[in-house]
Every structure is written in structure tokens, then in C-alpha cells.
Write an enzyme that holds these catalytic residues in place. Structure first.
Site, short mmCIF file in Angstrom:
data_model
loop_
_atom_site.label_atom_id
_atom_site.label_comp_id
_atom_site.label_asym_id
_atom_site.label_seq_id
_atom_site.Cartn_x
_atom_site.Cartn_y
_atom_site.Cartn_z
N MET A 109 65.00 9.81 26.84
CA MET A 109 64.98 9.21 28.14
C MET A 109 64.18 8.14 27.89
SD MET A 109 64.84 11.90 30.91
CE MET A 109 63.03 12.09 31.08
N ALA A 143 61.49 5.07 26.61
CA ALA A 143 60.07 5.06 26.72
C ALA A 143 59.46 5.55 25.20
CB ALA A 143 59.11 5.57 27.88
N LEU A 144 60.17 5.00 24.11
CA LEU A 144 60.22 5.61 22.98
C LEU A 144 58.59 5.57 22.23
CD1 LEU A 144 63.73 4.74 21.62
CD2 LEU A 144 62.78 6.80 22.84
N HIS A 145 58.13 6.40 21.37
CA HIS A 145 57.06 6.20 20.83
C HIS A 145 56.94 7.02 19.46
CE1 HIS A 145 56.71 10.29 22.17
NE2 HIS A 145 56.42 10.26 23.45
N GLY A 171 56.32 9.72 18.46
CA GLY A 171 57.03 11.24 18.48
C GLY A 171 58.91 11.16 18.37
N HIS A 172 59.09 10.22 19.07
CA HIS A 172 60.46 9.97 18.96
C HIS A 172 60.97 9.34 17.65
CE1 HIS A 172 60.07 9.25 23.58
NE2 HIS A 172 60.77 10.25 23.45
N GLN A 194 62.15 23.65 26.70
CA GLN A 194 63.43 22.77 26.62
C GLN A 194 64.24 23.09 25.20
OE1 GLN A 194 63.92 18.49 27.72
NE2 GLN A 194 63.80 18.24 25.66
O1 PAF Z 1 63.20 15.52 26.40
C1 PAF Z 1 63.90 14.43 26.87
O2 PAF Z 1 63.55 13.29 26.89
C2 PAF Z 1 65.06 14.85 28.00
O3 PAF Z 1 64.72 16.34 28.47
C3 PAF Z 1 66.61 14.93 27.43
C4 PAF Z 1 66.61 16.04 26.39
C5 PAF Z 1 66.70 13.53 26.53
C6 PAF Z 1 67.44 15.41 28.33
O4 PAF Z 1 67.58 14.19 29.37
#
Ligand code: PAF
EC number: 6.3.2.1
Length: 316
Positions: free
Chosen positions: A37, A39-41, A43-44, A169
């Protein structure tokens, strides 16, 4: 592979995405996917690095940046959720990501966001979505699984990488892929933490300095439980609760010890049982979650190395 440091290709429509991946597919390149979604950091970035490892230098790594309205409740932070596309592109560029898919809401939900269950086709996540996060956030996992299924359909990845930070999730996505027979390998990557233990989250930026300090209580609680887990589940939970009692400014939602599939543990847990401890709490107005793998009744060095990406492979 795009040379790390150069800009990834940015696409916003389904058609552009399909065009961008057509040549790669024709050449037999594997496609690795990291849904986000924004706002990457770091962790991403670790998820992107894992995707690259999985598809190799000849493969294509695709990152989606989409703040999915359907997974936010009416009183949640959809409007204030950080949107930082230029900075996100830099993070993707540094990781050698090939394509960033950043669609508008209408591109993902052309008939409108199906807020009402039954208004349109959505993914029903089942009973696992009503516990833990789902108890406080009804409808959240219907939104997550629906958008992930759509993104899987658009990107058609060979492998998709998700963080263990959002453990429920991850378990639900693994279940969706298995139950709906989607030919996608699901990888769960290690949670990245600050030096003091706080797990990285896009929501950490909402914390002021005092709250940032208070938020450390979540990971302290988990690590205290892990250290005591050698004595069994009762000792692990006792240690966790002692940490929480000492914590200031932390409004606990849940602390739950489950098996690795998020089911209840048996009353008599055999030594060496792998488990998961999950926590959610509000610090100020910011809701934070975290979790850790534990081995109950076994020496701490028997705990699986959390630095390994866990392979949670769905149907293939
Ligand atoms: O983990 C997230 O950032 C969100 O839940 C995802 C998997 C991108 C789905 O919108």
C-alpha cells in the site's frame, strides 16, 4: 532485471501492466510480485529483495502500490494513510524492481468499491477472518483477499512475497491460494525490526517521540515470552503479561498464543511445539500489530531462525 539505482517502469492501468509483462512472459521469465500500500520502508525493501532472489536476475519483479479502500473500516485511517509515491519509486529503484503498478481506485474497482458484502463478487475469507485482527476490524480480510486476488489476476505472478509482520494476512492468503487452486508460490518473509526491536510499519510514522518509546513494549512483550517459552505456554504468557503490566501508554487489544495456523493450542502442549504469539495495541491513536514464532517447552536456541524467509507454498 532493472539495474539497482535506475527507475522502475511506472504503470497505472491494467493495459499498460499487461503490455509491460507480455514480453517477459513470452521470453519465459519468472514474475515475482510484492503487493503493497506504499509508504515503503526497509521492511518492504526486504520483500522486494526476496522476490528478486526467487525469480533470479532474468526474472521480473513487480511491486503494486495501492491503498485499498475495501480493507479499511469506516472509522479507520484510509484518508490519512500516507501516500508517498515519489519516495516509494526510489525504494523500488534501489532494489532493482522492474515495474511499479500504481493504479487509481477506478482501475481496480471499475464498478465501484463493493462496500456492501454481496454487492459484487468479493472473496469471502471464512471464519479465520473473524478472530484476532478480524474481531476488531470486521470486513478487513474480505477487503485484503479481494484486492490480492484481483492483483494476482492482473500480475499473474509465479511467486508473491508477503511479510510475516501481518501474520494473519499471510495465513489467509496462503489459504486462499490453496483453496482457490491459484498456481502461485506464497513466500512469508521475516519481519524487519529497528535495533531496539520495534517492527517496521508504515504506521510508525504516526508516533511522536514519546509514543515511539512506548511502542517498544510490543516487541519487548514478544521477546520476553519467547525467552520464557522453554518453560511452556503458561510461563511464556506469564512473562508477556508481566511486560505489559509494566508498559505505559499501551492500550492492549489482544495478546494471543496460537498454533502456527492460528488455531487454538491443545490443552497439553507437547514439548517442542511450534507456536505463534500475536499482539495488537493502540499507542496514542495508532494501532500497531506484531508477532513472533515460539517453540514451547524447548530451549530458546531451538526456535526456528526467524531470519529465514519461511516458505508457505500454496497450490502449484
Ligand atoms: O499488507 C498490505 O500492505 C496490504 O494488506 C496488501 C497485501 C498490499 C493488500 O492491500
Amino acid at each position: 532485471m532493472t539495474v539497482p539505482g535506475s527507475a522502475p517502469v511506472l504503470v497505472g492501468t491494467r493495459a499498460e501492466l499487461a503490455d509491460e509483462l507480455a514480453a517477459a512472459r513470452a521470453a519465459g521469465a519468472r514474475v515475482g510480485f510484492v503487493p503493497t500500500m506504499g509508504a515503503l520502508h526497509e521492511g518492504h525493501a526486504a520483500l522486494m529483495a526476496e522476490a528478486r532472489r526467487r525469480v533470479g536476475p532474468e526474472g521480473r519483479v513487480v511491486v503494486s502500490v495501492f491503498v485499498n479502500p475495501l480493507q479499511f473500516g469506516p472509522h479507520e485511517d484510509l484518508d490519512r494513510y500516507p501516500r508517498t509515491l515519489p519516495a516509494d519509486l526510489e525504494v523500488c529503484g534501489a532494489e532493482g524492481v522492474d515495474v511499479v503498478f500504481a493504479p487509481a481506485v477506478e482501475e481496480v474497482y471499475p464498478r465501484g468499491v463493493p462496500w456492501e458484502a454481496g454487492a459484487d463478487v468479493t472473496v469471502e475469507p471464512g471464519s479465520l477472518a473473524t478472530v484476532l485482527e478480524g474481531r476488531t476490524r470486521p470486513g478487513h480480510f474480505r477487503g485484503v483477499l479481494t484486492v490480492v486476488a484481483k492483483l494476482f489476476g492482473l500480475v499473474r505472478p509465479d511467486v508473491a512475497v508477503f511479510g510475516q509482520k501481518d501474520y494473519q494476512q499471510l495465513v489467509l492468503i496462503r489459504r486462499m491460494v490453496a483453496d482457490l487452486c491459484l498456481p502461485i508460490e506464497i513466500v512469508g518473509a521475516e519481519t524487519v525490526r529497528e535495533a531496539d526491536g520495534l517492527s517496521l510499519s508504515s504506521r510508525n510514522r504516526y508516533l511522536d517521540a514519546v509514543q515511539r518509546e512506548q511502542a517498544r513494549a510490543l516487541s519487548r512483550t514478544l521477546f520476553a515470552a519467547r525467552a520464557a517459552a522453554v518453560e511452556g505456554p503458561v510461563a511464556a504468557l506469564h512473562a508477556a503479561r508481566a511486560e505489559l503490566r509494566a508498559a505505559e501508554g499501551v492500550d492492549l487489544d489482544y495478546l494471543e498464543l496460537t498454533d502456527v495456523d492460528l488455531a487454538a493450542l491443545p490443552a497439553d502442549v507437547p514439548p517442542g511445539t511450534e507456536a505463534r504469539l500475536l499482539i495488537a495495541a493502540k499507542v496514542g491513536t495508532t494501532r500497531l500489530i506484531d508477532n513472533l514464532p515460539l517453540v514451547l517447552g524447548a530451549a530458546p536456541d531451538a526456535v526456528p531462525d526467524a531470519t529465514d524467509a519461511t516458505d508457505l507454498t500454496g497450490a502449484r
